[in-house]
Design a protein around this motif. Sequence first.
Motif, mmCIF file in Angstrom:
data_model
loop_
_atom_site.group_PDB
_atom_site.id
_atom_site.type_symbol
_atom_site.label_atom_id
_atom_site.label_comp_id
_atom_site.label_asym_id
_atom_site.label_seq_id
_atom_site.Cartn_x
_atom_site.Cartn_y
_atom_site.Cartn_z
ATOM 1 N N PHE B 228 0.773 -1.364 -0.081
ATOM 2 C CA PHE B 228 0.074 -0.056 0.294
ATOM 3 C C PHE B 228 0.707 1.249 -0.113
ATOM 4 O O PHE B 228 1.807 1.279 0.319
ATOM 5 C CB PHE B 228 -0.914 -0.141 1.216
ATOM 6 C CG PHE B 228 -1.892 -1.207 1.224
ATOM 7 C CD1 PHE B 228 -3.170 -1.055 0.645
ATOM 8 C CD2 PHE B 228 -1.619 -2.279 2.087
ATOM 9 C CE1 PHE B 228 -3.871 -2.048 0.702
ATOM 10 C CE2 PHE B 228 -2.654 -3.232 2.085
ATOM 11 C CZ PHE B 228 -3.751 -2.986 1.239
ATOM 12 N N ASP B 229 0.128 2.507 -0.415
ATOM 13 C CA ASP B 229 0.883 3.646 -0.321
ATOM 14 C C ASP B 229 0.681 4.052 1.085
ATOM 15 O O ASP B 229 -0.364 4.181 1.712
ATOM 16 C CB ASP B 229 0.184 4.426 -1.345
ATOM 17 C CG ASP B 229 0.409 5.990 -0.848
ATOM 18 O OD1 ASP B 229 1.522 6.265 -0.326
ATOM 19 O OD2 ASP B 229 -0.420 7.127 -1.107
ATOM 20 N N THR B 230 1.876 4.503 1.919
ATOM 21 C CA THR B 230 1.979 4.731 3.045
ATOM 22 C C THR B 230 2.356 5.938 3.299
ATOM 23 O O THR B 230 2.870 6.704 4.517
ATOM 24 C CB THR B 230 2.811 3.823 4.092
ATOM 25 O OG1 THR B 230 4.164 3.833 3.518
ATOM 26 C CG2 THR B 230 2.358 2.361 3.862
ATOM 27 N N SER B 231 2.417 6.954 2.394
ATOM 28 C CA SER B 231 2.912 8.312 2.440
ATOM 29 C C SER B 231 2.288 9.081 3.483
ATOM 30 O O SER B 231 2.842 10.090 4.015
ATOM 31 C CB SER B 231 3.081 8.903 0.889
ATOM 32 O OG SER B 231 1.747 8.887 0.633
ATOM 33 N N ALA B 232 1.058 8.777 3.943
ATOM 34 C CA ALA B 232 0.231 9.485 4.714
ATOM 35 C C ALA B 232 0.594 9.999 6.068
ATOM 36 O O ALA B 232 0.643 11.069 6.433
ATOM 37 C CB ALA B 232 -1.154 8.748 4.914
ATOM 38 N N ILE B 233 1.579 8.899 6.388
ATOM 39 C CA ILE B 233 2.257 9.275 7.641
ATOM 40 C C ILE B 233 3.467 9.760 7.718
ATOM 41 O O ILE B 233 4.229 10.078 8.683
ATOM 42 C CB ILE B 233 2.154 7.970 8.706
ATOM 43 C CG1 ILE B 233 3.034 6.856 7.926
ATOM 44 C CG2 ILE B 233 0.799 7.539 8.907
ATOM 45 C CD1 ILE B 233 3.463 5.678 8.773
ATOM 46 N N GLY B 234 3.889 10.108 6.546
ATOM 47 C CA GLY B 234 5.309 10.917 6.362
ATOM 48 C C GLY B 234 6.280 10.074 6.053
ATOM 49 O O GLY B 234 6.303 8.885 6.422
ATOM 50 N N TYR B 235 7.230 10.683 5.157
ATOM 51 C CA TYR B 235 8.363 9.523 4.704
ATOM 52 C C TYR B 235 9.059 9.026 5.722
ATOM 53 O O TYR B 235 9.630 7.764 6.151
ATOM 54 C CB TYR B 235 9.204 10.377 3.929
ATOM 55 C CG TYR B 235 10.366 9.679 3.401
ATOM 56 C CD1 TYR B 235 10.089 8.450 2.576
ATOM 57 C CD2 TYR B 235 11.905 9.665 3.781
ATOM 58 C CE1 TYR B 235 11.285 7.826 1.862
ATOM 59 C CE2 TYR B 235 12.775 9.068 3.180
ATOM 60 C CZ TYR B 235 12.495 7.915 2.331
ATOM 61 O OH TYR B 235 13.378 7.300 1.777
ATOM 62 N N ARG B 236 9.494 9.799 6.978
ATOM 63 C CA ARG B 236 10.395 9.473 8.032
ATOM 64 C C ARG B 236 9.983 8.411 8.703
ATOM 65 O O ARG B 236 10.334 7.207 8.823
ATOM 66 C CB ARG B 236 10.875 10.655 8.823
ATOM 67 C CG ARG B 236 11.905 10.145 9.979
ATOM 68 C CD ARG B 236 12.105 11.308 10.941
ATOM 69 N NE ARG B 236 12.959 12.196 10.431
ATOM 70 C CZ ARG B 236 14.498 12.077 10.775
ATOM 71 N NH1 ARG B 236 14.820 11.160 11.431
ATOM 72 N NH2 ARG B 236 15.157 13.074 10.397
ATOM 73 N N TRP B 237 8.549 8.211 9.268
ATOM 74 C CA TRP B 237 7.959 7.581 10.052
ATOM 75 C C TRP B 237 7.575 6.270 9.358
ATOM 76 O O TRP B 237 7.779 5.121 9.832
ATOM 77 C CB TRP B 237 6.881 8.083 10.695
ATOM 78 C CG TRP B 237 7.136 9.314 11.830
ATOM 79 C CD1 TRP B 237 6.880 10.698 11.478
ATOM 80 C CD2 TRP B 237 8.114 9.098 12.839
ATOM 81 N NE1 TRP B 237 7.431 11.257 12.349
ATOM 82 C CE2 TRP B 237 8.456 10.484 13.263
ATOM 83 C CE3 TRP B 237 8.690 7.963 13.432
ATOM 84 C CZ2 TRP B 237 9.151 10.661 14.292
ATOM 85 C CZ3 TRP B 237 9.567 8.205 14.334
ATOM 86 C CH2 TRP B 237 10.083 9.803 14.835
ATOM 87 N N SER B 238 6.929 6.359 8.166
ATOM 88 C CA SER B 238 6.815 5.243 7.472
ATOM 89 C C SER B 238 8.182 4.422 7.094
ATOM 90 O O SER B 238 7.920 3.158 7.289
ATOM 91 C CB SER B 238 5.954 5.323 6.057
ATOM 92 O OG SER B 238 7.060 6.115 5.190
ATOM 93 N N THR B 239 8.864 4.863 6.915
ATOM 94 C CA THR B 239 10.214 4.266 6.496
ATOM 95 C C THR B 239 10.927 3.552 7.844
ATOM 96 O O THR B 239 11.184 2.398 7.665
ATOM 97 C CB THR B 239 11.346 5.175 5.855
ATOM 98 O OG1 THR B 239 10.825 6.152 4.848
ATOM 99 C CG2 THR B 239 12.554 4.293 5.218
ATOM 100 N N LEU B 240 10.879 4.368 8.863
ATOM 101 C CA LEU B 240 11.387 3.776 10.170
ATOM 102 C C LEU B 240 10.554 2.525 10.541
ATOM 103 O O LEU B 240 11.112 1.709 10.803
ATOM 104 C CB LEU B 240 11.238 5.090 11.044
ATOM 105 C CG LEU B 240 11.992 4.602 12.408
ATOM 106 C CD1 LEU B 240 13.299 4.080 12.333
ATOM 107 C CD2 LEU B 240 11.867 5.779 13.304
#
Lengths: 218, 603
Positions: B228-240
């Motif tokens: 899924f597209d998880t960009s809604a929570i922001g790049y840093r947090w989704s990646t972390l």
Amino acid sequence: MAETVSHSVLIVEDRREIALRLKSAIEKTDELSVCAIADDVDGGLNQLYAHRPRIVLVDLGLPDGSGIEVIKAVSGADWTCEALVVSIFGDEARVIDALRAGARGYVLKSGSLAAIGKDVLSVIEGGSPISPQIARHLLAMVSSGTAGSSEGAPQIDLTNRETEILNAVAKGYKRREIGEKLGISTGTVGNHINNIYQKLNVNSNTEAIARATRMGLL
Amino acid sequence: MQNSRTLLAVLAWIAAIAGLIWALNIGAIEPIDPAVMLTAGQVCETPGCAQPRDIELPHHFPARHAAGHETRHLRFDMSLPKIPDSLQALYLPSYADEVFVSVNGAQVYGNELTDRQPARMWNIPVLATVPQSLLQPGQNRIEITLYGYPQEGLVLEPFHFGEAQLLTPHYNWRFITSAGMARFNLGFMTIAGIMLGIIWFARRSEPIYALLATSCGFACIICIHFGFDTSAIGYRWSTLIWQVSVSIYVYLIFRFCNHYIGEGLKPLETVSLVLIIAELAAGSLVPAPYLFDTLLLFKLHPAILSFLVLAVLLGNRSKIDKPDLRIFFFFLSMASAMGVYELYITAVVDPGRNQHIFQFMPLAMLCVCLWLVISRFMLSLRSYEELTGTLKQTVAAKTEELRLTYEKLGQAERLKAINNERQRIMLDLHDGIGGQLVNTLAYMQNNEKGDAVIKTALEDALRDLSLMLDSLETDASISTLLGMLRTRLETLLAEHALEFDWRIDDEPELPHPGPSQNLNLLRIVQESITNIIKHAEASIITIASDRNSITISDNGKGFDPRPDGRRHHGHGLAGMRRRAGSIGADFDLSSDPGGTTIRLVWR
């Protein structure tokens, strides 16, 4: 005539003829005299305190109760006094109860009563008459004790020597014979038997204390 | 030494699988005949495309250490001989991160580009239909705008233009094996996690299920990232979150294996835990431009840990059941190899492979979980059956025991009743008849009345009653009964100048013990003794016994025991013989002028 200390004897026996026979047999012995004859528990207790006898001969089956009540009163007496059960036969169960209540032994009245004076004197001298049946019964109490037997069964702890002596008595051996067999004196055998009676009595006392503690009396 | 060799073997094994995956070249983009595969195009610096630069697809824009996002404009020219009859489509198998497509100036895929976070669509292929009305004979222009994160680099792989009907199955397959697989596994992992959680709830004593349930939870997070597209929570947090989930996931699997084997590798677990915390801290604090590379560095931890998991499994293979070992090792090494492969294509700028396969990893894990639950289930089923078998036997044995106990109890009750009744009768005899007899005898003695015959008869009756009462009283011991007999007769003996020589040693045991047998035996002995008193003119009576016999002998004058000899009716020999027979004993009599001996022998 030499000065002899006369020991008074109280007879508690409901059968008139037997009581008289006992009286005449005892009075044939110089050191003994009969102070009174009672024919029931009530009379026996009254005479006991009235005459303060040295020896009490008690029949167990009395019209108004058991002679054991008299034996208990003798045990609690404040003077030197000892009870002997007079029994027609061995009647072990009742005799054991009497011994536990503090009786010093028992004499048979079924045979000739001529020897009764001698029996009474031996008790005054510290002996304790015992029969093979009573010895067998005491041994059973020891062995049932080690098996951790049921609630009501009383038990006593005996030394090996005491067990040995009881075994010999149970087989019909006399004190003299036992002494010879074990290489000890007749008197020592008698002492051992006294000790066994003592344990039986102590044992019944500790049981009474334990019972009283349970009931909250102590 | 042993351990390092195991680890090397594991490394070689993982390298082999990863190499195999590489060689299979999964997801390679091949031309689809008769569709057009576009590979040559131009990249523009600006939307207006002032200075176009020729490029070849696949094109990877190099990653840069920069925060925020970047946009790249590309254009591809394609000539069509005529306007096609059927519906056309553009199929983009792989790109990063978000894509906008327009054909001849008209938008066919993606919304208006606004100033927002790029959507994370890198694992989702695109199929954009192109209405025929947009197309024209001759030159057509396809403009593609890539929108993504500079740290990970923007990517466009070769793409296809052709009939929609032709391209749709290719698109579907690509979708199913990438984002679709991730979503499929998300569902699987959720169900597995819930089920394992329920099992653990029912069996708190087995933390292994809690470990597996938790690992399923983290696998779900990984699946979300790949599906899924998880960009809604922001790049840093989704990646972390997803990267740390991978680390925690491997850590949990490591703990699971240790627990399963019973291996105590606490220090390693602690190190792993510290690394996870460090990863979290670094991920939260590192400056935004360096976030991706930093986290990538931390991925060495789960990679190495997954090798260790396999090494531990292999090193303890003797402790694990063969089937368990095979299943665990196979699927866990598959998962590990997928991880290594994923790490490689993520870290390298132009890896030559464009299909992610890490979304398959939870499947491997699922197999391990299922196998574990099933094998445990089979095991408990087997032991349950065994237990039921033993229980049945035990119940049967206990039932039999109980029956016997009841029987014994019944016997004991009966015996007790008999005993009580016996006691009552004895007491009556004792106090009643016994008392009367003694009283009468005493009366005769006191008053010197009555004749000798009556007196003797009364005395005999009294002795016999004594004997009866004694034998009832002590039914177990013959030696004691003999002892009582001695006590009663002692005075009588003394009156006749007689003595006992008492030799009772072993306890005599009759073939059929019981009160009446004892009474018969005692009567024989008593009668022998009274015979000696009356007739033998002896001075010593010897009574001896052992287990199987009783002997009564005297040192008297003896008599002729033959029936035709001197008559001895008074001796009652016939009665004694009869009594001996009734207790199963032989009656043996011998007599000579030196004395008489009676021997009772039984087997």
